[in-house]
Design an enzyme around this catalytic site. Structure first.
Site, PDB file in Angstrom:
ATOM      1  N   ASP A 245       0.870  -1.169   0.000  1.00  0.00           N
ATOM      2  CA  ASP A 245       0.000   0.000   0.000  1.00  0.00           C
ATOM      3  C   ASP A 245       0.912   1.226   0.000  1.00  0.00           C
ATOM      4  OD1 ASP A 245      -2.176   1.628  -0.053  1.00  0.00           O
ATOM      5  OD2 ASP A 245      -3.201   0.707   1.640  1.00  0.00           O
TER       6      ASP A 245
HETATM    7  C1  GLC Z   1      -3.981   4.024  -0.306  1.00  0.00           C
HETATM    8  C2  GLC Z   1      -5.084   3.052  -0.144  1.00  0.00           C
HETATM    9  C3  GLC Z   1      -5.201   2.074  -1.259  1.00  0.00           C
HETATM   10  C4  GLC Z   1      -4.975   2.728  -2.599  1.00  0.00           C
HETATM   11  C5  GLC Z   1      -3.604   3.359  -2.604  1.00  0.00           C
HETATM   12  C6  GLC Z   1      -3.294   4.094  -3.886  1.00  0.00           C
HETATM   13  O1  GLC Z   1      -3.482   4.619   0.781  1.00  0.00           O
HETATM   14  O2  GLC Z   1      -5.131   2.432   1.114  1.00  0.00           O
HETATM   15  O3  GLC Z   1      -6.448   1.451  -1.195  1.00  0.00           O
HETATM   16  O4  GLC Z   1      -5.104   1.818  -3.629  1.00  0.00           O
HETATM   17  O5  GLC Z   1      -3.457   4.268  -1.532  1.00  0.00           O
HETATM   18  O6  GLC Z   1      -4.098   5.176  -4.051  1.00  0.00           O
END
Ligand code: GLC
Length: 679
Positions: A245
């Site tokens: 993430d």
């Molecule tokens: C985040 C989210 C995730 C997302 C990623 C990119 O912090 O938790 O779900 O896909 O960022 O935007």
């Protein structure tokens, strides 16, 4: 310069050969470069906005190996202009797997048309507690149901050669503390409650996995070798790649690579040079890097070299057919919770004036504004939808309800009232430090004071009142539920939500959605939840399994939803083969209009020698029925789906006992026919 022969139509064997050649030819620097996102901040500086394009990573230009290009979801491709669908929780309420696969296809096409080939829009974390800010991004509280939905969207997306990402692996069900919270969990709870839906998606061929921010049993999920190496890549045989993430999903070079994290997103902070150095110093064996690179290259090549079923021109983005489907989905997902004296559907011929009240009546409100935000301008609000539907036939009076006395006067002067209340992205959604306007998670499960006052004032003077709720999960309604004849859960219903709502209110569409979670009467009936917490124990029971075990009556049970017609269930019968059981039941439409019913099958475990839920969902089907029509609905359950996870010998075991089989219209016992079967 030598380039690999990368072309459309490569077989898996040819891809393996090419990947081996690539690994032989790549420098260490090139290898670690494929293991992260690249140019992220440069692109952000250029765009000034997040999510407006696909973000690259991986790839080896010198060797002709294309990068992966990431975009978010899950209510649509997040790149501006994409079709904005109802949120996944709404779609979970449709219980319509074929429809979800179609949605996946549309997202796949729109992703391709916008240059993306990696779609981060499959969020299947379990709804453990309705206050979770990102509840709207998942499909419900039941692992079986979520797994079916996750697998369906993945099948759809991947048909268009877009790699799907299932997220956030694992046990990510609190938002505000997601960067630090340590989830303690027993082996059975992990295996039976928090992982089955991930396993289901991997079995269906999901290409990639995004690790969660939180810790499980003391280790961050991005470093968690038990989750990533032992279970995902080992036991489940996952051969795609795992990426982190985005904000701090990886916090340590060696822990990440040893734990099994293949790609650091969105840029190289702990991988890149640091990883290169760690390999050179002998702190990280090269074969771990090679394994990750192999996964990244194989997966990317598998998808990018496959022949495309279509051409992906930009005119597919937000096109009429896609928007039409967004409306169908919204119509199938709204849940009629109460309809006293058949107040709904409203008859346009009998209404001269209708009031549309509440702060959400004319709000373009598609839910979260975090990573799942779809920047779409053409959003039909409830008010617009109602006006579109009634045309000149009915006089529509709109008021936000800020002045309760005025709202009450309006309510008194009209034939019928629609009150539209609930939440927005400020009340629930993703928590992004320094950016989010709220905390992510909800701190209250009831409606806001002002909404309740409005409902009180209106229902005192007009009994023909329907409350339309907007939100991403359960709202506790005990304070006002009894005063209102009709309640409709409308969710964040996407760009066509207003039109869909009007079609339901005026009877053009018969509501058919059913709750993908339990609505409690009281917050005390839910598992412990604290948004600031550092450590929490996730227990074996939550949602309907908890309430049934503790004999607590919910306000509205899991699987519940009314229709403008009525259905009857008769003749439950069960057959058994070596691998599965087949349950048949005759379902009739005994009302006056056509409708669609969601038939649910539960398995009961009262004879189990171990502690198990009273019953668990193990199958469902949507069936359409004309008035007086009867259909035999047949639902199969694999025998292996009766199993529990024995933590002593670490195997799934099916007990040879008598199981109860329930089939019917909701999880409530009164709504179910029952029989027994011995395995
Ligand atoms: C985040 C989210 C995730 C997302 C990623 C990119 O912090 O938790 O779900 O896909 O960022 O935007």
């Amino acid at each position: 310069m030598y380039k690999l022969n990368i072309r459309k139509g490569m077989t898996e064997e040819e891809i393996d050969v090419a990947v081996n050649q690539a690994l032989n030819m790549m420098t260490l620097k090139e290898k670690v470069a494929t293991m992260s996102g690249n140019n992220f901040y440069l692109l952000l500086l250029k765009d000034h906005k997040f999510g407006v394009r696909a973000y690259p990573g991986g790839g080896v230009k010198r060797l002709n190996i294309p990068p992966f290009l990431f975009t978010d979801g899950p209510k649509g491709v997040s790149i501006p202009g994409s079709t904005c669908f109802p949120v996944p929780m709404a779609r979970g309420a449709s219980w319509d797997i074929l429809l979800e696969e179609k949605i996946g296809e549309i997202m796949g096409k729109e992703a391709r048309a916008q240059g993306a080939n990696l779609f981060g829009g499959v969020c299947i974390n379990l709804l453990r507690h309705p206050a979770w800010g990102r509840a709207q991004e998942t499909f419900g509280e039941d692992p079986f149901h979520i797994g079916e939905f996750g697998a369906a969207i993945i099948r759809g997306v991947q048909k268009h050669n877009v790699m799907a990402t299932v997220k956030h692996y694992a046990a990510n069900s609190i938002e505000y503390s997601r960067f630090k919270v340590n989830v303690q969990i027993s082996e059975r709870t992990l295996r039976e409650v928090y992982l089955p839906h991930f396993k289901r998606c991997i079995e269906d061929g999901c290409a990639t996995v995004m690790s969660a921010y939180n810790k499980v049993r003391g280790e961050y999920c991005g470093h968690n070798s038990y989750l990533l190496r032992d279970i995902l890549k080992g036991e489940w045989g996952f051969d795609g790649f795992v990426h982190s993430d985005w904000m701090n999903g990886l916090r340590d070079t060696i822990k990440g690579i040893s734990g099994g994290l293949d790609v650091e997103m969105p840029r190289a902070k702990y991988y890149g040079r640091k990883l290169e150095k760690a390999v050179k110093l002998g702190k990280v064996p090269l074969n771990l890097v090679d394994d990750s690179v192999r996964r990244i290259l194989r997966t990317t090549l598998k998808f990018t070299t496959k022949e495309d079923p279509l051409k992906y021109d930009s005119d597919v983005i937000g096109c009429d057919d896609h928007v039409k489907l967004a409306r169908e989905v919204a119509e199938k997902s709204m849940v009629l919770l109460k309809n006293q004296d058949k107040l709904l559907p409203f008859n346009m011929d009998e209404i001269d004036t209708i009031a549309v009240l509440g702060h959400l009546a004319d709000k373009k409100n598609t839910g979260d504004h975090g990573s799942s935000h779809v920047r779409q301008k053409n959003i039909i609000t409830p008010l617009q939808g109602i006006k579109n539907s009634v045309g000149n036939k009915v006089n529509v009076i709109h008021n936000e309800g800020n002045d309760i006395d005025i709202a009450q006067q309006i309510a008194q002067s009209v034939d019928s009232v629609v009150v539209i209340v609930g939440y927005t992205s400020k009340d629930e959604g993703e928590y992004i430090p320094h950016i989010s306007k709220g905390l992510g998670d909800r701190t209250n499960l009831t409606l806001k004071e002002d909404d309740i006052k409005l409902i009180d004032a209106v229902t005192k003077v007009n009994k023909k009142c329907v409350v339309v709720l907007v939100g991403g999960s359960a709202i506790i309604m005990e304070e006002w539920k009894g005063k209102v004849p009709s309640i409709l859960m409308a969710w964040y219903s996407g760009m066509e939500g207003g039109n869909a709502l009007a079609n339901i209110l005026f009877g053009k569409v018969n509501p058919s959605g059913k709750l993908p979670f339990t609505i409690p009467k009281d917050q005390a009936h839910l598992p412990y939840f604290d948004i600031y917490i550092d450590e929490i124990e996730y227990g074996y029971y939550h949602g309907y399994t908890l309430m049934e075990k503790e004999n607590i009556d919910p306000a509205f049970p899991f699987g519940f939803g009314l229709s403008y017609t009525e259905y009857s269930y008769k003749n439950i019968r069960v057959e058994s083969t070596d691998e599965k059981i087949i349950v048949n039941v005759d379902v009739s439409n005994i009302g006056a209009i056509a409708g669609e019913e969601i038939v649910q099958l539960y398995v009961g475990f009262e004879n189990s020698s171990v502690d198990r839920p009273i019953k668990l969902l193990r199958g469902f089907k949507r069936v359409s029925l004309n008035p007086n029509e009867t259909k035999t609905v047949s639902i199969e359950v694999k025998k292996k789906d009766f199993a529990w996870y024995n933590p002593d010998n670490r195997v799934w075991e099916v007990e040879n006992i008598e199981y109860a089989i329930y089939i019917g219209s909701s999880s409530k016992n009164e709504d179910l026919l029952t029989t027994q079967i011995s395995l």
